[in-house]
Design a protein around this motif. Sequence first.
Motif, PDB file in Angstrom:
ATOM      1  N   ALA A  49       0.769  -1.409  -0.039  1.00  0.00           N
ATOM      2  CA  ALA A  49       0.014  -0.051  -0.122  1.00  0.00           C
ATOM      3  C   ALA A  49       0.710   1.214  -0.098  1.00  0.00           C
ATOM      4  O   ALA A  49       0.413   2.216  -0.530  1.00  0.00           O
ATOM      5  CB  ALA A  49      -0.952  -0.089   1.183  1.00  0.00           C
ATOM      6  N   SER A  50       1.988   1.141   0.656  1.00  0.00           N
ATOM      7  CA  SER A  50       2.931   2.180   0.823  1.00  0.00           C
ATOM      8  C   SER A  50       3.378   2.553  -0.506  1.00  0.00           C
ATOM      9  O   SER A  50       3.743   3.721  -1.146  1.00  0.00           O
ATOM     10  CB  SER A  50       3.998   2.138   1.859  1.00  0.00           C
ATOM     11  N   TYR A  54      -0.989   4.520  -1.426  1.00  0.00           N
ATOM     12  CA  TYR A  54      -2.109   4.737  -0.525  1.00  0.00           C
ATOM     13  C   TYR A  54      -1.675   5.168   0.829  1.00  0.00           C
ATOM     14  O   TYR A  54      -2.839   5.562   1.433  1.00  0.00           O
ATOM     15  CB  TYR A  54      -2.970   3.354  -0.396  1.00  0.00           C
TER      16      TYR A  54
END
Length: 127
Positions: A49-50, A54
């Motif tokens: 996600a990083s 996000y």
Amino acid sequence: MKETVPTATSQQEMGLGALAGICSGYLFKKVSKYAAATAIVGYLTIQGASKAGYIKVNWKKVNDKIDDIKQDLTDEISEIALNEDTLVLENEGRVVATGRRIYEHLKHNAATSGSFTAGFVLGILFA
């Protein structure tokens, strides 16, 4: 008439201790596997996600916190190295008392404690 409570024989105590140890060891190994898998999946999800954008990490704040922790540890280590009195545990009395209570418990319940320990190891090995 006074009734007496029946007591278990040492073989019964050892059997119960071994059974409890095997169950505890088996559950410990199974739960720790799932906990490790969950932590790994969580870490990979956060990293993904990083990378995808996000999640934004405030690296300055993270680095500042790490620097604070390093400085605190350095100060504590310096204090211990300079002051011989701090090499003795501050809670040595409680540590000794706890050790003595554990020893007394194990001494009075040697059969159960020993069979539990053996069962725990077997439970971990065969899980």
